[in-house]
Enzyme design. Structure first.
Site, PDB file in Angstrom:
ATOM      1  N   SER A  96      40.929  42.271  41.635  1.00 12.43           N
ATOM      2  CA  SER A  96      40.061  41.187  42.355  1.00 12.43           C
ATOM      3  C   SER A  96      39.712  41.245  44.569  1.00 12.43           C
ATOM      4  CB  SER A  96      41.294  39.966  42.748  1.00 12.43           C
ATOM      5  OG  SER A  96      41.908  40.235  43.158  1.00 12.43           O
ATOM      6  N   ASP A 123      37.515  42.369  39.890  1.00 12.03           N
ATOM      7  CA  ASP A 123      37.246  40.857  39.586  1.00 12.03           C
ATOM      8  C   ASP A 123      36.926  40.446  41.167  1.00 12.03           C
ATOM      9  OD1 ASP A 123      38.031  38.654  37.943  1.00 12.03           O
ATOM     10  OD2 ASP A 123      40.024  38.287  38.894  1.00 12.03           O
ATOM     11  N   HIS A 124      36.328  39.398  40.177  1.00 14.36           N
ATOM     12  CA  HIS A 124      36.032  38.218  41.844  1.00 14.36           C
ATOM     13  C   HIS A 124      35.192  38.524  42.722  1.00 14.36           C
ATOM     14  CE1 HIS A 124      36.507  34.517  39.947  1.00 14.36           C
ATOM     15  NE2 HIS A 124      37.946  34.650  38.777  1.00 14.36           N
ATOM     16  N   ASP A 178      30.897  37.012  41.327  1.00  9.26           N
ATOM     17  CA  ASP A 178      30.976  36.128  41.907  1.00  9.26           C
ATOM     18  C   ASP A 178      30.047  34.772  42.450  1.00  9.26           C
ATOM     19  OD1 ASP A 178      32.656  33.126  41.469  1.00  9.26           O
ATOM     20  OD2 ASP A 178      34.337  34.159  41.860  1.00  9.26           O
ATOM     21  N   GLU A 210      30.120  33.984  36.840  1.00  7.54           N
ATOM     22  CA  GLU A 210      30.969  32.854  36.351  1.00  7.54           C
ATOM     23  C   GLU A 210      29.758  31.834  36.424  1.00  7.54           C
ATOM     24  OE1 GLU A 210      34.568  32.517  37.695  1.00  7.54           O
ATOM     25  OE2 GLU A 210      34.017  30.380  38.075  1.00  7.54           O
ATOM     26  N   HIS A 270      39.171  32.739  32.510  1.00  8.19           N
ATOM     27  CA  HIS A 270      39.691  32.927  33.443  1.00  8.19           C
ATOM     28  C   HIS A 270      40.567  31.982  33.715  1.00  8.19           C
ATOM     29  CE1 HIS A 270      37.369  35.909  36.151  1.00  8.19           C
ATOM     30  NE2 HIS A 270      36.770  35.690  35.069  1.00  8.19           N
ATOM     31  N   GLY A 271      41.918  31.891  34.420  1.00  8.28           N
ATOM     32  CA  GLY A 271      43.162  31.124  34.858  1.00  8.28           C
ATOM     33  C   GLY A 271      44.618  31.103  33.067  1.00  8.28           C
ATOM     34  N   ASN A 316      41.566  37.509  31.220  1.00  8.63           N
ATOM     35  CA  ASN A 316      41.508  37.385  32.218  1.00  8.63           C
ATOM     36  C   ASN A 316      43.829  36.416  32.687  1.00  8.63           C
ATOM     37  OD1 ASN A 316      39.745  38.727  32.384  1.00  8.63           O
ATOM     38  ND2 ASN A 316      39.003  37.775  34.874  1.00  8.63           N
ATOM     39  N   THR A 323      48.340  35.100  37.030  1.00  6.85           N
ATOM     40  CA  THR A 323      49.659  34.542  37.622  1.00  6.85           C
ATOM     41  C   THR A 323      50.698  34.902  36.760  1.00  6.85           C
ATOM     42  OG1 THR A 323      48.007  32.895  38.139  1.00  6.85           O
ATOM     43  CG2 THR A 323      50.755  32.284  38.482  1.00  6.85           C
TER      44      THR A 323
HETATM   45 ZN   LIG Z   1      39.390  34.353  37.547  1.00  9.87          ZN
END
Ligand SMILES: [Zn+2]
Length: 310
Positions: free
Chosen positions: A50, A83-84, A105, A135, A205-206, A227, A230
């Site tokens: 990211s 990513d992002h 993003d 996104e 995501h998340g 994705n 965390t």
């Molecule tokens: Zn994300």
């Protein structure tokens, strides 16, 4: 095995109704663990870097080069993805290094502005054979934004994909970034509606905040790229913390780093098994994959959402 392209990994999975695990890298131990976990599961995987990870290292090249080298030497197909990225400059830097897939993003911008800049970046990337994810409907949990109530409109999603030419779309359907508990509630009927309206693969995501059974249900409803960031950080840090608590005299980072890496590899293999269930197996009444998922759910508490330690 040569470095895999995102298309090579995503398209067979989408055709078979399976999910693809896309895991965020923090340091080289994460990347090594993700590849080891994919090899253990016998499934393809995506190593994601990211923009925040690049900021942590202060540069893209060292961590990207490590990921590309690991992907090239993996025994299963592994793609490397940026990513992002909110910065078009970072997208160009990734392309120069040989990263074949990016998420641009612009979701924080107003709709028309998002379309304009994303279409520009996508055209540039496609000229170089690079796969582009974008996104629509800002997914909560990043940069102080916490809005699990954000939702992507199916009609707007179809219009956005047509206007930008992107290869995949990240959608807001109830998950939120950086969740430490796995109790997000996904809008499965909205996934199915967007799936019907949009021709490109959909990205969740998340996903760290989503319990196992809902990850499998999201794949069945039409999500393809899942994705996960965390959750791996929780597992890595938990294993390192446990190791150091048990061995407070240890100073060699290889000792506790290996504990974190081994734990992440096992978690990646477990998650890939959950994601690979897909619609084909879901249609069977009793299948080996289904039994495997059931065993995980039982371990987490007889059908209850898995606790934050999972
Ligand atoms: Zn994300």
């Amino acid at each position: 095995m040569p470095l895999a392209s995102m298309t090579e990994i995503i398209e067979p999975a989408r055709a078979a109704g399976r999910g693809v695990g896309a895991f965020n890298v923090i340091g080289i131990e994460h990347a090594e663990a993700i590849v080891a976990g994919a090899e253990l599961a016998g499934a393809p995987a995506v190593l994601q870097i990211s923009e925040n990870c690049v900021a942590y290292h202060g540069a893209l090249e060292p961590i990207a080069s490590a990921c590309l080298a690991l992907a090239r030497s993996a025994a299963v197909p592994v793609a490397v993805h940026l990513d992002h990225a909110a910065s078009a400059e970072l997208v160009r830097a990734a392309a120069d290094l040989g990263v074949g897939s990016v998420m641009f993003d612009a979701s924080s911008l107003p709709y028309q502005e998002n379309v304009r800049v994303t279409a520009d970046v996508t055209e540039w990337c496609h000229g170089r054979g690079i796969w582009v994810e974008a996104e629509l409907g800002e997914i909560g949990g990043k940069n102080g934004v916490h809005s699990p109530v954000a939702r992507t409109d199916p009609g707007e999603a179809a219009e956005y994909v047509a206007a930008t030419g992107v290869d995949a779309l990240a959608v807001a359907i109830g998950s939120s970034h950086a969740m430490l508990t796995r109790d997000a509630v996904l809008d499965l009927s909205l996934i199915a509606s967007i799936r019907r309206a949009v021709s490109v693969p959909l990205v969740l995501h998340g996903s760290s905040g989503v319990p196992d059974r809902d990850l499998a249900a999201a794949v069945e409803a039409g999500m393809t790229k899942i994705n996960i960031a965390t959750q791996l950080n929780k597992v890595f840090t938990g294993a390192v913390r446990d190791y150091l608590s048990a061995e407070p005299a240890v100073v060699d980072p290889r000792r506790y780093g290996a504990a974190g890496r081994d734990a992440v590899a096992s978690e990646v293999a477990r998650l890939l098994d959950v994601l690979s269930a897909g619609s084909i197996v879901q249609e069977e009444t009793v299948g080996p994959r289904e039994l495997a998922v059931g065993t995980d759910a039982t371990a987490g508490g007889a059908g209850e959402p898995l606790s934050s330690v999972e």
